[in-house]
Structure formats: C-alpha cells, structure tokens
Design a protein around this motif. Structure first.
Motif, PDB file in Angstrom:
ATOM      1  N   LEU A 224       9.676   0.097   3.432  1.00 36.27           N
ATOM      2  CA  LEU A 224       8.254   0.514   3.321  1.00 36.27           C
ATOM      3  C   LEU A 224       7.554   0.158   4.464  1.00 36.27           C
ATOM      4  CD1 LEU A 224       7.950  -0.167  -0.715  1.00 36.27           C
ATOM      5  CD2 LEU A 224       8.398   2.052   0.338  1.00 36.27           C
ATOM      6  N   THR A 225       7.561  -1.025   4.893  1.00 33.19           N
ATOM      7  CA  THR A 225       6.851  -1.549   5.859  1.00 33.19           C
ATOM      8  C   THR A 225       7.454  -1.083   7.375  1.00 33.19           C
ATOM      9  OG1 THR A 225       8.333  -3.432   5.794  1.00 33.19           O
ATOM     10  CG2 THR A 225       6.289  -3.604   4.668  1.00 33.19           C
ATOM     11  N   TYR A 226       8.635  -0.542   7.382  1.00 33.78           N
ATOM     12  CA  TYR A 226       8.902  -0.141   8.584  1.00 33.78           C
ATOM     13  C   TYR A 226       8.651   1.409   8.631  1.00 33.78           C
ATOM     14  CZ  TYR A 226      12.091   2.127  12.148  1.00 33.78           C
ATOM     15  OH  TYR A 226      12.649   3.105  12.970  1.00 33.78           O
ATOM     16  N   ALA A 227       8.583   1.938   7.777  1.00 31.90           N
ATOM     17  CA  ALA A 227       8.259   3.752   7.856  1.00 31.90           C
ATOM     18  C   ALA A 227       6.728   3.622   8.183  1.00 31.90           C
ATOM     19  CB  ALA A 227       8.480   4.091   6.618  1.00 31.90           C
ATOM     20  N   GLY A 228       6.342   4.993   9.036  1.00 36.50           N
ATOM     21  CA  GLY A 228       4.977   5.185   9.395  1.00 36.50           C
ATOM     22  C   GLY A 228       4.138   5.182   7.872  1.00 36.50           C
ATOM     23  N   ILE A 229       4.859   5.691   6.916  1.00 32.13           N
ATOM     24  CA  ILE A 229       4.147   5.905   5.611  1.00 32.13           C
ATOM     25  C   ILE A 229       4.959   5.172   4.599  1.00 32.13           C
ATOM     26  CG2 ILE A 229       2.907   7.440   3.988  1.00 32.13           C
ATOM     27  CD1 ILE A 229       2.669   9.598   5.841  1.00 32.13           C
ATOM     28  N   GLY A 230       4.572   4.063   4.113  1.00 26.46           N
ATOM     29  CA  GLY A 230       5.279   3.744   3.040  1.00 26.46           C
ATOM     30  C   GLY A 230       4.778   3.622   1.651  1.00 26.46           C
ATOM     31  N   ILE A 231       5.422   4.449   0.468  1.00 23.57           N
ATOM     32  CA  ILE A 231       4.746   4.749  -0.687  1.00 23.57           C
ATOM     33  C   ILE A 231       5.329   3.890  -1.767  1.00 23.57           C
ATOM     34  CG2 ILE A 231       4.226   6.470  -2.243  1.00 23.57           C
ATOM     35  CD1 ILE A 231       3.974   8.305  -0.161  1.00 23.57           C
ATOM     36  N   ALA A 232       4.706   3.235  -2.738  1.00 21.14           N
ATOM     37  CA  ALA A 232       5.283   2.418  -3.826  1.00 21.14           C
ATOM     38  C   ALA A 232       5.268   3.406  -4.866  1.00 21.14           C
ATOM     39  CB  ALA A 232       4.796   1.108  -3.896  1.00 21.14           C
ATOM     40  N   MET A 233       6.009   3.369  -6.075  1.00 19.06           N
ATOM     41  CA  MET A 233       6.054   3.893  -7.109  1.00 19.06           C
ATOM     42  C   MET A 233       4.976   3.153  -7.941  1.00 19.06           C
ATOM     43  SD  MET A 233       7.971   6.453  -6.710  1.00 19.06           S
ATOM     44  CE  MET A 233       8.241   7.138  -8.427  1.00 19.06           C
TER      45      MET A 233
END
Length: 267
Positions: A224-233
């Motif tokens: 989640l922190t590596y991706a450009g957009i990190g989305i949590a449920m």
C-alpha cells in the motif's frame, strides 16, 4: 497518470466474508483489464489457491503469493521469483508450537505440510477448506527438498497475540507479519508484498505512480505504501487505514469494485 497495474489482496479485500468473489467485482476487474490495467493478486495464499481466481476471470499475468515470498505466472504456473527461507532456523518455532499446542504449517510454493493431516481439529480443517488447500504430511527435513516459502502459525486471536508477543522478543532470522487475526507468518527477511510488487513492477518498466494497490491487513502495508495509490478497505485495522492514501468500502460492500471504478474506469 494512467494506472497500469492493480495489486489486490484476496481475503478480506477481493473476497467477502463468505470467501466469495462477487459477479460485479469480477465484472469491474475484467473491464479494467480490457482497458489496459494488469491485475495482480497479492495474497498470503499460495499460487495453487490464488491462480484459480485469475482463471475464473479469464486473466493471465502474475500472482504474488505467500505474502511476497513467491511470484508465479498464471498460465504456466511457473515460479518466476521467490524469497526462499532457511528451514533450519525454524526448529525453535516448531518446538514452541508443538510444546504450546499451536497449530502450524510449512509451505513450499505449491505444497502445504502439517504434522498430522489425518487428525486435524474441525476448526483447522474448515480453515483449509475455506482456503482451498489440502494439507500433506510434513516429511523429515532431509526429504523436503523443495525451497520453503512460509511458516504459518494458526489459532484463536488471543493465542496469536500471545505468540506474536513472545516471538517478538526473539532475535528473529525471519520477517514476521500478521496476515489476519488468526495467522502469524514467518518468511525470508527480505520477503514482503511490497518487495515482490516492486520487483515485478520494475521488470515491466513501471513506476509506483502507475500502480494502484488495495488491501485490508498488516501484511498489505508494504504494498500500500509502495503503490502510487494505496487504498485500505473499511474493514481494515486503523493502522492500515493510516498507512493508506484513502479508504474504500468494506469487502462485504464490494469496496474493490468501487475503488477501481473511481480510479481506473472513471478516468
């Protein structure tokens, strides 16, 4: 920037609490793929019980499994990268589990091994059924020649909290993560979903800003922190939400589909 890769956790994220992939979520993923986004499932599961979800959707490409320890190609089932762990270092953990009545399994890329597969408690047997795995009998170390991917302890939440607290005081030769309330995983010290996703993305010439990642638990934080957009449920612990760029609906409300519709299909 256009999203070229969508990295998705499976349990608690892609699937609802009944371990189901809904028709609408499946439809959204297929549409995103046809629009040019590569779908990569990133799971604590192994390739054997992750790849079938890709096949059900008619998708090829890759799956990142065992929390990043094994990356496999969908069509050929070939392991394209792995962080193999040192099995000799597992002896203290195995002894601890056996002494304290903690269930454990040892995973290779496609195999899962337990002490006594024929004598599993009902709760443990149901867990393997839900995760579409058939455990095999753990052989002697000398007979287990395939590289090891992951060691997992499984049990009630309170027991897993105690195990995590105890092992956290040890000088761990492994990366330890919680992949769910009832699971503690040990892997190669460099293995994680984020590390595997970074390696796969770089092999394709992709940068983080071209990647969307969605997850729900502590083992998802690195991706989640590596991706450009990190989305949590929405069903994620607060620490996971805090590490993400935004929060979507829960896994029982098809949060994955809503997030992809917003960031990929509506762009």
């Amino acid at each position: 920037m256009t999203i070229k890769l969508i990295a998705l956790d499976v349990d608690g994220t892609l699937l609802n609490d009944h371990h189901e992939l809904t028709e609408w979520t499946q439809e959204i993923l297929i549409r995103a793929s046809r629009q040019g986004a590569e779908i990569v499932l990133c799971s604590g599961r192994g390739p054997a019980n992750t790849i079938p979800f890709m096949e059900r959707m008619g998708l090829n490409g890759y799956v990142i499994t065992h929390n990043g320890a094994v990356t496999a190609e969908v069509e050929s089932r070939e392991v394209v990268h792995r962080f193999a762990m040192d099995g000799q270092g597992l002896e203290p953990f195995i002894t601890y589990c056996r002494t304290n009545g903690v269930h454990f399994d040892i995973n290779t890329a496609f195999g899962l091994y337990v002490d006594q597969p024929e004598g599993l408690e009902l709760q443990v047997r149901e867990m393997y059924t839900n995760f579409m795995m058939e455990p095999l009998k753990l052989p002697q170390w000398a007979d287990l020649t395939e590289p090891l991917a992951k060691f997992t302890a499984f049990g009630p939440l309170e027991q897993m909290d105690e195990v995590q607290q105890e092992w956290g005081t040890w000088n761990l030769p492994y990366y330890m993560t919680r992949s769910g309330d009832f699971f503690i995983d040990l892997m190669h010290p460099e293995a994680s979903k984020g590390a595997a996703l970074k390696r796969l993305a770089e092999s394709k010439g992709m940068v983080p800003s071209e990647i969307l990642a969605i997850g729900n638990y502590y083992n998802d934080i690195t991706m989640l922190t590596y991706a450009g957009i990190g989305i949590a449920m929405d069903n994620s612990p607060e620490e996971v939400k805090a590490a993400s760029d935004e929060v979507t609906l829960s896994n029982n409300e098809q949060g994955v589909a809503h997030a992809i519709q917003k960031h990929v299909l509506a762009v």
